[in-house]
Structure formats: C-alpha cells, structure tokens
Design a protein around this motif. Structure first.
Motif, PDB file in Angstrom:
ATOM      1  N   GLN A 107       0.823  -1.208   0.000  1.00 47.27           N
ATOM      2  CA  GLN A 107       0.000   0.000   0.000  1.00 47.27           C
ATOM      3  C   GLN A 107       0.859   1.260   0.000  1.00 47.27           C
ATOM      4  O   GLN A 107       0.459   2.299  -0.550  1.00 47.27           O
ATOM      5  CB  GLN A 107      -0.968  -0.040   1.179  1.00 47.27           C
ATOM      6  N   LEU A 108       2.054   1.176   0.581  1.00 46.42           N
ATOM      7  CA  LEU A 108       2.991   2.300   0.479  1.00 46.42           C
ATOM      8  C   LEU A 108       3.385   2.535  -0.981  1.00 46.42           C
ATOM      9  O   LEU A 108       3.486   3.688  -1.436  1.00 46.42           O
ATOM     10  CB  LEU A 108       4.239   2.017   1.319  1.00 46.42           C
ATOM     11  N   MET A 109       3.598   1.454  -1.734  1.00 49.76           N
ATOM     12  CA  MET A 109       3.974   1.594  -3.141  1.00 49.76           C
ATOM     13  C   MET A 109       2.855   2.216  -3.968  1.00 49.76           C
ATOM     14  O   MET A 109       3.118   2.922  -4.946  1.00 49.76           O
ATOM     15  CB  MET A 109       4.374   0.230  -3.721  1.00 49.76           C
ATOM     16  N   VAL A 110       1.608   1.962  -3.597  1.00 49.91           N
ATOM     17  CA  VAL A 110       0.487   2.619  -4.279  1.00 49.91           C
ATOM     18  C   VAL A 110       0.603   4.132  -4.107  1.00 49.91           C
ATOM     19  O   VAL A 110       0.410   4.903  -5.047  1.00 49.91           O
ATOM     20  CB  VAL A 110      -0.868   2.110  -3.743  1.00 49.91           C
ATOM     21  N   GLN A 111       0.950   4.564  -2.891  1.00 45.56           N
ATOM     22  CA  GLN A 111       1.131   5.994  -2.633  1.00 45.56           C
ATOM     23  C   GLN A 111       2.283   6.557  -3.456  1.00 45.56           C
ATOM     24  O   GLN A 111       2.164   7.612  -4.083  1.00 45.56           O
ATOM     25  CB  GLN A 111       1.406   6.231  -1.152  1.00 45.56           C
ATOM     26  N   LEU A 112       3.397   5.861  -3.458  1.00 45.13           N
ATOM     27  CA  LEU A 112       4.563   6.336  -4.203  1.00 45.13           C
ATOM     28  C   LEU A 112       4.278   6.413  -5.695  1.00 45.13           C
ATOM     29  O   LEU A 112       4.659   7.382  -6.367  1.00 45.13           O
ATOM     30  CB  LEU A 112       5.762   5.420  -3.942  1.00 45.13           C
ATOM     31  N   ASN A 113       3.609   5.411  -6.226  1.00 39.70           N
ATOM     32  CA  ASN A 113       3.289   5.395  -7.656  1.00 39.70           C
ATOM     33  C   ASN A 113       2.251   6.455  -8.017  1.00 39.70           C
ATOM     34  O   ASN A 113       2.133   6.836  -9.185  1.00 39.70           O
ATOM     35  CB  ASN A 113       2.790   4.011  -8.073  1.00 39.70           C
ATOM     36  N   SER A 114       1.503   6.920  -7.016  1.00 40.46           N
ATOM     37  CA  SER A 114       0.521   7.991  -7.236  1.00 40.46           C
ATOM     38  C   SER A 114       1.125   9.368  -6.968  1.00 40.46           C
ATOM     39  O   SER A 114       0.400  10.366  -6.932  1.00 40.46           O
ATOM     40  CB  SER A 114      -0.705   7.778  -6.332  1.00 40.46           C
ATOM     41  N   LYS A 115       2.454   9.399  -6.742  1.00 38.28           N
ATOM     42  CA  LYS A 115       3.190  10.645  -6.504  1.00 38.28           C
ATOM     43  C   LYS A 115       2.757  11.338  -5.214  1.00 38.28           C
ATOM     44  O   LYS A 115       2.840  12.562  -5.089  1.00 38.28           O
ATOM     45  CB  LYS A 115       3.031  11.617  -7.682  1.00 38.28           C
ATOM     46  N   LEU A 116       2.283  10.541  -4.248  1.00 40.78           N
ATOM     47  CA  LEU A 116       1.908  11.097  -2.960  1.00 40.78           C
ATOM     48  C   LEU A 116       3.099  11.051  -2.014  1.00 40.78           C
ATOM     49  O   LEU A 116       4.017  10.238  -2.172  1.00 40.78           O
ATOM     50  CB  LEU A 116       0.740  10.314  -2.358  1.00 40.78           C
ATOM     51  N   GLN A 117       3.101  11.928  -1.035  1.00 39.82           N
ATOM     52  CA  GLN A 117       4.179  11.961  -0.059  1.00 39.82           C
ATOM     53  C   GLN A 117       4.175  10.674   0.772  1.00 39.82           C
ATOM     54  O   GLN A 117       3.176  10.354   1.407  1.00 39.82           O
ATOM     55  CB  GLN A 117       4.011  13.167   0.876  1.00 39.82           C
ATOM     56  N   PRO A 118       5.262   9.914   0.757  1.00 44.09           N
ATOM     57  CA  PRO A 118       5.273   8.647   1.494  1.00 44.09           C
ATOM     58  C   PRO A 118       5.415   8.876   2.995  1.00 44.09           C
ATOM     59  O   PRO A 118       6.033   9.843   3.447  1.00 44.09           O
ATOM     60  CB  PRO A 118       6.507   7.936   0.938  1.00 44.09           C
ATOM     61  N   GLY A 119       4.828   7.981   3.759  1.00 45.22           N
ATOM     62  CA  GLY A 119       5.009   7.989   5.201  1.00 45.22           C
ATOM     63  C   GLY A 119       5.890   6.829   5.616  1.00 45.22           C
ATOM     64  O   GLY A 119       6.269   5.993   4.798  1.00 45.22           O
ATOM     65  N   GLU A 120       6.227   6.777   6.881  1.00 47.26           N
ATOM     66  CA  GLU A 120       7.037   5.684   7.409  1.00 47.26           C
ATOM     67  C   GLU A 120       6.245   4.815   8.372  1.00 47.26           C
ATOM     68  O   GLU A 120       6.689   3.737   8.746  1.00 47.26           O
ATOM     69  CB  GLU A 120       8.269   6.249   8.134  1.00 47.26           C
ATOM     70  N   ILE A 121       5.073   5.322   8.774  1.00 48.02           N
ATOM     71  CA  ILE A 121       4.249   4.602   9.746  1.00 48.02           C
ATOM     72  C   ILE A 121       2.956   4.165   9.070  1.00 48.02           C
ATOM     73  O   ILE A 121       2.195   4.991   8.564  1.00 48.02           O
ATOM     74  CB  ILE A 121       3.930   5.485  10.964  1.00 48.02           C
ATOM     75  N   TRP A 148      15.407   0.531   6.285  1.00 50.81           N
ATOM     76  CA  TRP A 148      15.860  -0.164   5.079  1.00 50.81           C
ATOM     77  C   TRP A 148      14.678  -0.634   4.223  1.00 50.81           C
ATOM     78  O   TRP A 148      14.800  -0.730   3.002  1.00 50.81           O
ATOM     79  CB  TRP A 148      16.790  -1.334   5.420  1.00 50.81           C
ATOM     80  N   ILE A 149      13.534  -0.868   4.846  1.00 46.73           N
ATOM     81  CA  ILE A 149      12.332  -1.236   4.079  1.00 46.73           C
ATOM     82  C   ILE A 149      11.782  -0.008   3.362  1.00 46.73           C
ATOM     83  O   ILE A 149      11.421  -0.066   2.177  1.00 46.73           O
ATOM     84  CB  ILE A 149      11.277  -1.873   4.991  1.00 46.73           C
ATOM     85  N   ILE A 150      11.739   1.127   4.072  1.00 44.45           N
ATOM     86  CA  ILE A 150      11.316   2.378   3.439  1.00 44.45           C
ATOM     87  C   ILE A 150      12.255   2.732   2.292  1.00 44.45           C
ATOM     88  O   ILE A 150      11.815   3.130   1.205  1.00 44.45           O
ATOM     89  CB  ILE A 150      11.284   3.521   4.462  1.00 44.45           C
ATOM     90  N   GLN A 151      13.559   2.555   2.517  1.00 36.19           N
ATOM     91  CA  GLN A 151      14.541   2.870   1.473  1.00 36.19           C
ATOM     92  C   GLN A 151      14.360   1.957   0.262  1.00 36.19           C
ATOM     93  O   GLN A 151      14.503   2.396  -0.884  1.00 36.19           O
ATOM     94  CB  GLN A 151      15.953   2.734   2.035  1.00 36.19           C
ATOM     95  N   SER A 152      14.034   0.696   0.501  1.00 36.32           N
ATOM     96  CA  SER A 152      13.780  -0.231  -0.605  1.00 36.32           C
ATOM     97  C   SER A 152      12.629   0.269  -1.470  1.00 36.32           C
ATOM     98  O   SER A 152      12.670   0.191  -2.700  1.00 36.32           O
ATOM     99  CB  SER A 152      13.456  -1.627  -0.070  1.00 36.32           C
ATOM    100  N   ALA A 153      11.597   0.797  -0.811  1.00 34.29           N
ATOM    101  CA  ALA A 153      10.447   1.335  -1.548  1.00 34.29           C
ATOM    102  C   ALA A 153      10.839   2.582  -2.330  1.00 34.29           C
ATOM    103  O   ALA A 153      10.511   2.720  -3.519  1.00 34.29           O
ATOM    104  CB  ALA A 153       9.307   1.644  -0.580  1.00 34.29           C
TER     105      ALA A 153
END
Length: 268
Positions: free
Chosen positions: A71-85, A159-164
C-alpha cells in the motif's frame, strides 16, 4: 493527521510487493520455533539474524510487511508523499490474508508484531550503494489502538522504506497470501527473485538451500523440495530436482518448451 502516517485502507485490488533483500535471502524463518541466531553468507553478502526471546520473525509474519509495503507503493506510484508509519486495521489485514477473525488470530497477529520488532539484522548489504544500518530490525515500533477498530500503527524499518523509495521491490503473484505452507511460500519467493526475465534457470542444490532457508540439514531440505516438486506447478513456476541441481521453469509457453526439452533429454 500526522503526515508521517499512511493509511492501509485499500480494498480494491492492488499489487502485492516485497523488498528484494528478503526475497533473495532467508531473513524470515520458516518456523516460529526458530530461536537461535543464524549467520548466512552468499557470494559477497553477509547476514546475521538474531531472534528475540519469543523467536525469529517468520515468513508468515512477513505478510504484515508485504501488506504495508504494497500500500505504500500505491502511494509512491501515485506521486503522494510517502510515510514511514503504516496505520493498519487488524480486521482488514486478517481478512485479506485469509486468517479469520478469531481471538486466536488477533493474538497471533500481536505475536507476529513482537517478533518483527525483536528480530535484529546485521548485514553488509546495500540498497543502491547505500548501506543498510549495521544493526536493524524489521519494524522499529508499533502501537495498538484501544478503540473498537483495533488499528495498529507500525513504523517500518528504514531499510524497508529505502527499498520502496529506491524501487528495490518486486511484484508478487496475487495468490501469494493463499500459499499455506511457509516452505512453499519461501521457495516461490526465491524463484520469483532468481528467474526475473528468464524462462528457466539452474542452481546448485546447496546454494538453493542457502537462499531458501539457510538452516536445517541438506537431507531434510532435499526431502521437502522433492515433495513440493511432486505437487506440480506453484504460482507460475515448476521446480525440478535431479542429483545436486535445482532447475526452475516459468509456467510460460517458453518455459514449458524448456521443460519438455529437458525431460526428453533426461535432464529432469
């Protein structure tokens, strides 16, 4: 609303994602009974995994990370600001992963969070040239809500956030959560990572053992792999074992041609 929090509330179909690091190497244990530190060496990569007092994070526990990362990747692919939590509704997670909603399922979910938090990783692995922290967990922290919605806020490891952020992830088969046996799930992960664009690939049994579990005897691993192979294809792959070689075939027209050719030649 905390800008550092992203809601895991998607119900429409979305792609399941995993980081490359834990696809290639057995960061997660097959069994929750794994309580001893594990050291792995593969090519130039070194990994030491230290469980907490309740055990090492498992392949099944990883489903929580996959759920959040997807679901984080959905945000990133939609050009939304990613969160860490990640803010997760426990009921939605249990339903999505087919675990049911019994009291035992909620208890197991809480234990999984504790194993993910307590499992410590030391490695020389990098992500796009950036070192993973020498000592890191899988999730940094979590906070369970006391409300009826039973939401939990999960802070993923850097490291998981960085992978994304670096797009060091791969898409998994939509039926991934449906694989019941953790061993089969882990074999699928390694096949997914190794094959990539290839329709077939060969690897020595000892190396495949290292990548899939990294623990246990060679004889037991060979028995488990032979049993899996006898059941036919698994989410788009067929795994064949002969002598000390493992051969992986994608369930594609080209992959089937390679399998037929190797069977006629007596290679598998």
């Amino acid at each position: 609303m905390n800008d550092n929090i992203f809601e895991c509330n998607l119900r429409a179909p979305y792609s399941l994602k995993s980081d490359l690091f834990s696809l290639e190497l057995p960061i997660y244990a097959i069994s929750s009974k794994s309580r001893e530190p594990v050291e792995l060496k593969y090519k130039d990569t070194f990994v030491r995994i230290t469980p907490s007092h309740i055990g090492r994070a498992t392949v099944k526990d990883k489903e929580i990370v996959i759920y959040c990362l997807s679901q984080l990747m959905v945000q990133l692919n939609s050009k939304l600001q990613p969160g860490e939590i990640a803010s997760v509704c426990t009921f939605d997670f249990l339903k999505t992963t087919g675990r049911g909603a019994s009291g035992r399922a909620y208890q197991d979910f809480n234990l999984a969070l504790e194993r993910l938090k307590g499992t410590i990783i030391q490695t020389n692995r990098t992500i796009n040239g950036k070192p993973i922290d020498q000592i890191s967990g899988i999730i940094e922290s979590y906070k369970i809500s006391e409300s009826k919605s039973r939401r939990v806020e999960i802070k993923l490891a850097d490291w998981i956030i960085q992978s994304a952020l670096e797009n060091k992830i791969l898409t998994l088969d939509p039926s991934y959560f449906g694989i019941k046996r953790s061993f089969d799930k882990r074999v699928y992960e390694v096949c997914r990572k190794l094959c990539g664009k290839y329709h077939t690939l060969s690897i020595r049994l000892e190396n495949f053992h290292t990548l899939v579990t990294g623990t246990g005897t060679a004889a037991k691993f060979k028995r488990d792999l032979t049993l899996l192979s006898s059941r036919g294809k698994m989410l788009g792959y067929r795994v064949k074992l002969k002598n000390q070689m493992v051969r992986i075939y994608k369930d594609t027209p080209e992959g089937k041609k390679f399998l037929t050719k190797d069977m006629l030649a007596g290679i598998v």
